[in-house]
Scaffold this motif. Structure first.
Motif, PDB file in Angstrom:
ATOM      1  N   MET A 144     -43.520 -48.800 -61.563  1.00  0.00           N
ATOM      2  CA  MET A 144     -43.218 -48.667 -62.979  1.00  0.00           C
ATOM      3  C   MET A 144     -42.267 -47.495 -63.196  1.00  0.00           C
ATOM      4  O   MET A 144     -42.481 -46.429 -62.635  1.00  0.00           O
ATOM      5  N   PRO A 145     -41.170 -47.686 -64.011  1.00  0.00           N
ATOM      6  CA  PRO A 145     -40.220 -46.590 -64.191  1.00  0.00           C
ATOM      7  C   PRO A 145     -40.885 -45.349 -64.753  1.00  0.00           C
ATOM      8  O   PRO A 145     -41.746 -45.427 -65.621  1.00  0.00           O
ATOM      9  N   GLU A 146     -40.485 -44.178 -64.237  1.00  0.00           N
ATOM     10  CA  GLU A 146     -40.988 -42.934 -64.792  1.00  0.00           C
ATOM     11  C   GLU A 146     -40.091 -42.507 -65.933  1.00  0.00           C
ATOM     12  O   GLU A 146     -38.882 -42.673 -65.905  1.00  0.00           O
ATOM     13  N   ASN A 147     -40.708 -41.904 -66.942  1.00  0.00           N
ATOM     14  CA  ASN A 147     -39.950 -41.548 -68.128  1.00  0.00           C
ATOM     15  C   ASN A 147     -38.814 -40.584 -67.828  1.00  0.00           C
ATOM     16  O   ASN A 147     -37.732 -40.687 -68.387  1.00  0.00           O
ATOM     17  N   ASN A 148     -39.030 -39.615 -66.913  1.00  0.00           N
ATOM     18  CA  ASN A 148     -37.976 -38.648 -66.652  1.00  0.00           C
ATOM     19  C   ASN A 148     -36.782 -39.297 -65.968  1.00  0.00           C
ATOM     20  O   ASN A 148     -35.675 -38.802 -66.043  1.00  0.00           O
ATOM     21  N   THR A 149     -37.002 -40.423 -65.278  1.00  0.00           N
ATOM     22  CA  THR A 149     -35.902 -41.187 -64.701  1.00  0.00           C
ATOM     23  C   THR A 149     -35.241 -42.037 -65.764  1.00  0.00           C
ATOM     24  O   THR A 149     -34.015 -42.119 -65.858  1.00  0.00           O
ATOM     25  N   ALA A 150     -36.069 -42.676 -66.590  1.00  0.00           N
ATOM     26  CA  ALA A 150     -35.553 -43.596 -67.584  1.00  0.00           C
ATOM     27  C   ALA A 150     -34.575 -42.924 -68.538  1.00  0.00           C
ATOM     28  O   ALA A 150     -33.589 -43.512 -68.954  1.00  0.00           O
ATOM     29  N   THR A 151     -34.819 -41.686 -68.896  1.00  0.00           N
ATOM     30  CA  THR A 151     -33.977 -41.031 -69.884  1.00  0.00           C
ATOM     31  C   THR A 151     -32.580 -40.761 -69.360  1.00  0.00           C
ATOM     32  O   THR A 151     -31.689 -40.421 -70.127  1.00  0.00           O
ATOM     33  N   ARG A 152     -32.347 -40.895 -68.043  1.00  0.00           N
ATOM     34  CA  ARG A 152     -31.021 -40.626 -67.495  1.00  0.00           C
ATOM     35  C   ARG A 152     -30.152 -41.883 -67.443  1.00  0.00           C
ATOM     36  O   ARG A 152     -29.012 -41.825 -67.027  1.00  0.00           O
ATOM     37  N   ARG A 153     -30.646 -43.001 -67.829  1.00  0.00           N
ATOM     38  CA  ARG A 153     -29.857 -44.224 -67.816  1.00  0.00           C
ATOM     39  C   ARG A 153     -30.161 -45.035 -69.066  1.00  0.00           C
ATOM     40  O   ARG A 153     -31.020 -44.690 -69.867  1.00  0.00           O
ATOM     41  N   ALA A 154     -29.410 -46.152 -69.207  1.00  0.00           N
ATOM     42  CA  ALA A 154     -29.628 -47.019 -70.359  1.00  0.00           C
ATOM     43  C   ALA A 154     -31.047 -47.566 -70.361  1.00  0.00           C
ATOM     44  O   ALA A 154     -31.635 -47.787 -69.302  1.00  0.00           O
ATOM     45  N   MET A 155     -31.577 -47.801 -71.546  1.00  0.00           N
ATOM     46  CA  MET A 155     -32.860 -48.497 -71.623  1.00  0.00           C
ATOM     47  C   MET A 155     -32.630 -49.965 -71.311  1.00  0.00           C
ATOM     48  O   MET A 155     -31.680 -50.576 -71.796  1.00  0.00           O
ATOM     49  N   ARG A 156     -33.504 -50.534 -70.504  1.00  0.00           N
ATOM     50  CA  ARG A 156     -33.417 -51.947 -70.138  1.00  0.00           C
ATOM     51  C   ARG A 156     -34.481 -52.711 -70.917  1.00  0.00           C
ATOM     52  O   ARG A 156     -35.670 -52.445 -70.768  1.00  0.00           O
ATOM     53  N   LEU A 157     -34.024 -53.655 -71.736  1.00  0.00           N
ATOM     54  CA  LEU A 157     -34.908 -54.395 -72.638  1.00  0.00           C
ATOM     55  C   LEU A 157     -34.915 -55.866 -72.252  1.00  0.00           C
ATOM     56  O   LEU A 157     -33.880 -56.539 -72.314  1.00  0.00           O
ATOM     57  N   GLY A 158     -36.059 -56.391 -71.853  1.00  0.00           N
ATOM     58  CA  GLY A 158     -36.181 -57.796 -71.490  1.00  0.00           C
ATOM     59  C   GLY A 158     -36.562 -58.653 -72.678  1.00  0.00           C
ATOM     60  O   GLY A 158     -37.310 -58.218 -73.556  1.00  0.00           O
ATOM     61  N   VAL A 159     -36.038 -59.877 -72.698  1.00  0.00           N
ATOM     62  CA  VAL A 159     -36.390 -60.858 -73.728  1.00  0.00           C
ATOM     63  C   VAL A 159     -36.835 -62.133 -73.012  1.00  0.00           C
ATOM     64  O   VAL A 159     -36.037 -62.780 -72.336  1.00  0.00           O
ATOM     65  N   ALA A 160     -38.114 -62.474 -73.148  1.00  0.00           N
ATOM     66  CA  ALA A 160     -38.670 -63.657 -72.487  1.00  0.00           C
ATOM     67  C   ALA A 160     -39.312 -64.562 -73.530  1.00  0.00           C
ATOM     68  O   ALA A 160     -39.523 -64.174 -74.684  1.00  0.00           O
ATOM     69  N   GLY A 161     -39.641 -65.771 -73.092  1.00  0.00           N
ATOM     70  CA  GLY A 161     -40.319 -66.717 -73.977  1.00  0.00           C
ATOM     71  C   GLY A 161     -40.005 -68.137 -73.574  1.00  0.00           C
ATOM     72  O   GLY A 161     -39.103 -68.381 -72.774  1.00  0.00           O
ATOM     73  N   PRO A 162     -40.753 -69.096 -74.123  1.00  0.00           N
ATOM     74  CA  PRO A 162     -40.537 -70.498 -73.765  1.00  0.00           C
ATOM     75  C   PRO A 162     -39.144 -71.002 -74.139  1.00  0.00           C
ATOM     76  O   PRO A 162     -38.427 -70.379 -74.931  1.00  0.00           O
ATOM     77  N   VAL A 163     -38.784 -72.143 -73.584  1.00  0.00           N
ATOM     78  CA  VAL A 163     -37.487 -72.764 -73.865  1.00  0.00           C
ATOM     79  C   VAL A 163     -37.358 -73.067 -75.360  1.00  0.00           C
ATOM     80  O   VAL A 163     -38.300 -73.533 -75.993  1.00  0.00           O
ATOM     81  N   GLY A 164     -36.191 -72.758 -75.906  1.00  0.00           N
ATOM     82  CA  GLY A 164     -35.881 -73.169 -77.274  1.00  0.00           C
ATOM     83  C   GLY A 164     -36.426 -72.287 -78.370  1.00  0.00           C
ATOM     84  O   GLY A 164     -36.347 -72.628 -79.554  1.00  0.00           O
ATOM     85  N   THR A 165     -36.973 -71.130 -78.024  1.00  0.00           N
ATOM     86  CA  THR A 165     -37.560 -70.275 -79.056  1.00  0.00           C
ATOM     87  C   THR A 165     -36.531 -69.358 -79.725  1.00  0.00           C
ATOM     88  O   THR A 165     -36.874 -68.619 -80.646  1.00  0.00           O
ATOM     89  N   GLY A 166     -35.292 -69.377 -79.249  1.00  0.00           N
ATOM     90  CA  GLY A 166     -34.241 -68.617 -79.915  1.00  0.00           C
ATOM     91  C   GLY A 166     -33.886 -67.304 -79.257  1.00  0.00           C
ATOM     92  O   GLY A 166     -33.381 -66.388 -79.923  1.00  0.00           O
TER      93      GLY A 166
END
Length: 274
Positions: free
Chosen positions: A1-23
């Motif tokens: 799991m990413p550590e916060n002190n590492t995360a703040t040095r790069r872009a935030m990575r945001l995932g978008v998941a869900g079933p087919v056709g949900t937009g």
């Protein structure tokens, strides 16, 4: 799991998941339109055999086309966002290097079923997207993304009258399943809901940058009940606990975040896996 002190040095990575056709693709296009003037954004899409979602976003003109990369998974989308994230991680790191400094990299999963979640090694936060056309009872049925994603989005609420769904009931079911985690009912035709979604992104990005955001792993199924009322669970080498039941004699296999893959069978319905 990413550590916060590492995360703040790069872009935030945001995932978008869900079933087919949900937009999901339309949601990402909407996020880019709402935030591109204030944030430096790039997108990585996942499709099984095509780059359809990337081409849709490029055609929409929401970002410069070179900021939208496509990953063709060649397998179940779940595999590429959780089990073997290598192609996605390489695509994300390439785009981060090419357009540094970025504020936000959005990673769209290919459409998958209710069990799809991102590995916390790939994203810092994730949205799970449902829509009313999938049925008003979907949120009540639960699942790891519905219950534990950073944001559950109930999309296309403008279609509810045409598909016979009670949006208030569906959102109430979703909130009951999530134990206080946020739920947003959204329509691409309602500017208030679009603004609310964009504000959620700003808030979690600010939390991420200041070390207040703790990445969560929606992970596999939580212990749950079946008709016989039996609750059960099991744990693996990575320490994750989850549970499910199977018909008598059923044999099956699966893998976990640590790459462990195995199969097993059960002597009776509802027996614990071990």
């Amino acid at each position: 799991m990413p550590e916060n002190n590492t995360a703040t040095r790069r872009a935030m990575r945001l995932g978008v998941a869900g079933p087919v056709g949900t937009g999901k693709s339309t949601l990402i296009a909407t996020m880019c339109r709402a935030l591109a003037d204030e944030l430096s954004i790039a997108v990585v899409t996942n499709d099984i055999y095509t780059d359809e979602d990337a081409r849709l976003l490029r055609a929409a003109g929401v970002l410069p086309i070179e900021r939208i990369h496509a990953v063709e998974t060649g397998a179940c989308p779940h595999t590429a966002i959780r089990d073997d994230i290598t192609p996605n991680l390489l695509a994300v790191e390439d785009i981060e290097e090419e357009f540094a400094p970025l504020d936000l990299v959005i990673i769209e999963s290919g459409g998958d079923n209710l069990t799809a979640t991102f590995s916390p090694a790939l994203v810092d936060a994730q949205i799970f997207c449902l829509d009313v056309a999938g049925g008003g009872d979907v949120a009540r049925k639960g699942g790891p993304g519905i219950e534990r994603a950073d944001l559950l989005l109930v999309n296309k609420i403008d279609l509810a009258p045409y598909v016979g769904v009670d949006v208030e009931r569906m959102v109430a079911d979703a909130r009951a399943a999530r134990g206080g985690l946020p739920v947003l009912a959204m329509s691409q035709h309602d500017q208030h809901t679009i603004a609310a979604q964009a504000e959620w992104v700003r808030t979690i990005l600010d939390d991420y940058r200041h070390g207040r955001h703790v990445p969560r792993d929606p992970g596999p199924m939580a212990p749950h009940f079946h008709a016989e009322g039996e609750e059960h669970g099991h744990s693996h080498a990575d320490g994750m606990e989850h549970g499910h039941s199977h018909a008598e004699g059923e044999e099956h296999g699966h893998s976990h975040a640590d790459g462990e893959e195995h199969g097993h069978s059960h002597a009776r319905p509802g027996a614990s896996l071990g």
